[in-house]
Every structure is written in C-alpha cells, then in structure tokens.
Design a protein around this motif. Structure first.
Motif, mmCIF file in Angstrom:
data_model
loop_
_atom_site.group_PDB
_atom_site.id
_atom_site.type_symbol
_atom_site.label_atom_id
_atom_site.label_comp_id
_atom_site.label_asym_id
_atom_site.label_seq_id
_atom_site.Cartn_x
_atom_site.Cartn_y
_atom_site.Cartn_z
ATOM 1 N N GLN A 1 -3.763 3.181 -9.543
ATOM 2 C CA GLN A 1 -3.963 2.101 -10.516
ATOM 3 C C GLN A 1 -5.444 1.958 -10.863
ATOM 4 O O GLN A 1 -5.796 1.415 -11.902
ATOM 5 C CB GLN A 1 -3.439 0.782 -9.946
ATOM 6 C CG GLN A 1 -1.942 0.768 -9.721
ATOM 7 C CD GLN A 1 -1.499 -0.492 -8.995
ATOM 8 O OE1 GLN A 1 -2.034 -0.839 -7.955
ATOM 9 N NE2 GLN A 1 -0.525 -1.175 -9.551
ATOM 10 N N ASN B 1 4.735 1.863 -7.442
ATOM 11 C CA ASN B 1 5.238 0.714 -8.185
ATOM 12 C C ASN B 1 6.759 0.619 -8.039
ATOM 13 O O ASN B 1 7.417 1.570 -7.588
ATOM 14 C CB ASN B 1 4.753 0.735 -9.646
ATOM 15 C CG ASN B 1 5.525 1.650 -10.573
ATOM 16 O OD1 ASN B 1 6.724 1.847 -10.466
ATOM 17 N ND2 ASN B 1 4.814 2.230 -11.535
ATOM 18 N N HIS C 1 8.757 3.423 -9.688
ATOM 19 C CA HIS C 1 8.588 4.659 -8.923
ATOM 20 C C HIS C 1 9.536 4.664 -7.727
ATOM 21 O O HIS C 1 10.152 5.689 -7.398
ATOM 22 C CB HIS C 1 7.153 4.780 -8.391
ATOM 23 C CG HIS C 1 6.126 5.027 -9.431
ATOM 24 N ND1 HIS C 1 4.819 4.644 -9.286
ATOM 25 C CD2 HIS C 1 6.215 5.631 -10.638
ATOM 26 C CE1 HIS C 1 4.133 4.999 -10.363
ATOM 27 N NE2 HIS C 1 4.959 5.587 -11.196
ATOM 28 N N ARG D 1 6.114 -4.833 1.667
ATOM 29 C CA ARG D 1 5.450 -5.142 0.405
ATOM 30 C C ARG D 1 4.689 -6.448 0.553
ATOM 31 O O ARG D 1 4.884 -7.208 1.511
ATOM 32 C CB ARG D 1 6.447 -5.250 -0.750
ATOM 33 C CG ARG D 1 7.300 -6.519 -0.757
ATOM 34 C CD ARG D 1 8.019 -6.659 -2.084
ATOM 35 N NE ARG D 1 8.922 -7.796 -2.168
ATOM 36 C CZ ARG D 1 8.555 -9.022 -2.553
ATOM 37 N NH1 ARG D 1 7.298 -9.291 -2.853
ATOM 38 N NH2 ARG D 1 9.457 -9.987 -2.630
ATOM 39 N N ILE E 1 5.260 -9.129 -8.467
ATOM 40 C CA ILE E 1 4.435 -8.424 -9.447
ATOM 41 C C ILE E 1 4.732 -8.994 -10.833
ATOM 42 O O ILE E 1 5.878 -9.361 -11.138
ATOM 43 C CB ILE E 1 4.683 -6.902 -9.413
ATOM 44 C CG1 ILE E 1 3.638 -6.174 -10.266
ATOM 45 C CG2 ILE E 1 6.094 -6.560 -9.856
ATOM 46 C CD1 ILE E 1 3.692 -4.673 -10.130
ATOM 47 N N ALA F 1 4.394 3.244 -15.809
ATOM 48 C CA ALA F 1 3.812 2.165 -14.993
ATOM 49 C C ALA F 1 4.740 0.963 -15.154
ATOM 50 O O ALA F 1 5.028 0.544 -16.283
ATOM 51 C CB ALA F 1 2.405 1.847 -15.470
ATOM 52 N N HIS G 1 -5.211 1.256 -14.610
ATOM 53 C CA HIS G 1 -5.334 -0.136 -15.070
ATOM 54 C C HIS G 1 -6.776 -0.435 -15.469
ATOM 55 O O HIS G 1 -7.026 -1.051 -16.505
ATOM 56 C CB HIS G 1 -4.899 -1.095 -13.955
ATOM 57 C CG HIS G 1 -3.432 -1.059 -13.657
ATOM 58 N ND1 HIS G 1 -2.725 -2.176 -13.294
ATOM 59 C CD2 HIS G 1 -2.540 -0.044 -13.671
ATOM 60 C CE1 HIS G 1 -1.457 -1.848 -13.087
ATOM 61 N NE2 HIS G 1 -1.333 -0.555 -13.299
ATOM 62 N N SER H 1 7.160 -6.852 -5.727
ATOM 63 C CA SER H 1 5.930 -6.073 -5.887
ATOM 64 C C SER H 1 6.033 -4.655 -5.306
ATOM 65 O O SER H 1 7.055 -4.263 -4.740
ATOM 66 C CB SER H 1 4.769 -6.824 -5.241
ATOM 67 O OG SER H 1 5.077 -7.118 -3.894
ATOM 68 N N HIS H 2 4.938 -3.917 -5.440
ATOM 69 C CA HIS H 2 4.852 -2.525 -4.991
ATOM 70 C C HIS H 2 5.252 -2.376 -3.522
ATOM 71 O O HIS H 2 4.665 -3.024 -2.656
ATOM 72 C CB HIS H 2 3.427 -2.012 -5.141
ATOM 73 C CG HIS H 2 2.997 -1.779 -6.551
ATOM 74 N ND1 HIS H 2 3.211 -2.683 -7.558
ATOM 75 C CD2 HIS H 2 2.335 -0.738 -7.111
ATOM 76 C CE1 HIS H 2 2.710 -2.212 -8.682
ATOM 77 N NE2 HIS H 2 2.166 -1.038 -8.447
#
Length: 264
Positions: free
Chosen positions: A27, A78, A81, A96, A101, A130, A161, A206-207
């Motif tokens: 990122q 992410n 992904h 996480r 997110i 993304a 990013h 979130s990721h």
C-alpha cells in the motif's frame, strides 16, 4: 539504484526449512513498509523460533500474482485478496485489526464530489483490485451517482495509496481512492495541505493476516499463537492498536460483494 539492488538481494535470499516468508501488500513504498514491518517480523521471529523474512513487491498487481501462486507462507493482504487467496490456495485468516476498513474518495480541497464533477474527470487508484481504495469506492460512487467510473471517467493505476495521495496534490488526477488508515499515516505536509477526504464508504472487516496451509500443521499453529504474543506497542507502529483473532467466515460479506461485482 544501490539501495534498490540491496533491498532485493536482502529479501530474495535462499530459504532453509525454518525460514518463513511474510508477504505484505504494498500500500506504501517498499522502503516505508520495511521500516514499519521490520519490528513485527523481528518480534515474530523471536517468539516463534522461525526466521521470518519480510517481503513485498513494487506494485499491488505483482503482490497479487505472488499471493495467488501461494508464494508467501504468511501474508498481510486486503479483504478481496483474501477471498481469492482462500479460494485458490486455501489461505486461512487468523488475525486482523479490530478496526474495520473504509474506502475514501479524495480530491484537492477546492474540489466538489458530485455527478457533474465526476463525469469525464481523472481518477487515481492504487490497483484494479485494491479492495476499499478501488473496488468499494467505484461500487459506491456508481450506486450514489449512477456513474460507471471505468466508462465515464479516465482511470489511472499508480501502484500504491501514497502515490494516489501525492498524485492528487500534484494535480495528476482530480479524484482518487484510498483508505482512512494510509491517508492518516501520510506524513507529507504538501499532501495534507492540499488533499482532503470527500466521501467515505461503508465499513468492512479489515486486512487479515493469513497463513498458507502448505506449511506443516505444527508450524501453522506456532505462527498463529506467536502473532498474538507480539506486543501491543509493536502493532501500534502500524496503526493497529488492537489485533483480534478471526476465522475465514468473517469475510463472507466481502465474498458476496466480489460475486456481485463478477470478480470472484
């Protein structure tokens, strides 16, 4: 050039049985990520007894390729992904940030976000897949304004990013997609003076940090327990104040969104 060569020599070393490759989605630039993640990998190495090797790529697209081929033993990725990596290689989500997110649409402080301003404008995104920065923002802007960004605007993919935020500050694009965490982490004063958040998407899990099932079960178990022994202070350096234990089921909503977008 010397630094770049040294960087790749350092992380493409030969691995023995106790070496674990930890892939991190880029990122931000490799140098920034190395600075932020090295304390994590060092502490995880000490706790687990394995040699944890940090690895990232020059772009999110390259990271996706490596991930989907199962090249990483453990990875931070992410949410989109993850659902693909789980589908293709069986990666299992283990941890996480407690924070959700949220995608953001940004522009220079003089810009207004509306149907008229979006039409024909230039959008900057880190990568086609993304999750929050690209997929979520495109999806929600289409719902809100009835405009397909890919068909009615010019889209540029700029690898990270940070590149989106800097590109907006330098007038390379009119609008851009990112996430709250990486924008808050941006230290460049020029960017913060010129760029602001114009829209926030819905929140999603979130990721995740996920483990490749190709590892022996005892190694997977040791890595999982070791992650939760990493100090809170170390995780705070990544702007992850609270890390929680999770399972694959947490990303059902992300999978459903990917199916709806016809990218699963």
């Amino acid at each position: 050039m010397k630094f770049v060569l040294s960087f790749f020599i350092l992380f493409y070393i030969n691995i023995n049985a106790k070496d674990i490759v930890f892939g991190v989605v880029p990122q931000q630039s490799p140098h920034v990520l190395l600075t932020k993640w090295l304390p994590i990998t060092k502490e995880l190495s000490k706790i687990s007894g394995y040699n944890i090797i940090f690895k990232t790529e020059s772009s999110i697209t390259k990271f996706e390729k490596e991930l989907y081929e199962g090249k990483y033993d453990i990875a931070y990725m992410n949410p989109y992904h993850f659902v693909i990596a789980n589908k293709l290689k069986g990666y299992n989500a283990v941890a996480r940030s407690k924070k959700s997110i949220q995608g953001i649409v940004l522009g220079t402080k003089k810009m207004l976000l509306n149907k008229k301003s979006i039409q024909g404008s230039t959008f900057l995104f880190p990568a086609p897949k993304a999750f929050a920065a690209t997929l979520l923002t495109k999806y929600e802007l289409k719902k809100k304004f009835g405009i397909d960004i890919d068909k009615n605007s010019k889209v540029l993919y700029v690898n990270s990013h940070d590149s989106v935020y800097k590109g907006l500050a330098r007038n390379i694009g009119d609008f851009g997609g990112g996430i709250v965490r990486t924008f808050n982490n941006m230290k460049d004063k020029e960017v913060k003076n010129k760029v602001s958040i114009l829209y926030k998407t819905s929140k999603y899990p979130s990721h995740p940090i996920a483990i490749n099932p190709k590892l022996p079960e005892n190694v997977q178990k040791k890595l999982k327990t070791s992650i939760f022994k990493i100090s809170t202070e170390t995780f705070k350096k990544l702007n992850i104040p609270n890390i929680i234990q999770i399972s694959n089921d947490e990303y059902k909503s992300v999978k459903q969104l990917a199916i709806e977008l016809n990218i699963y």
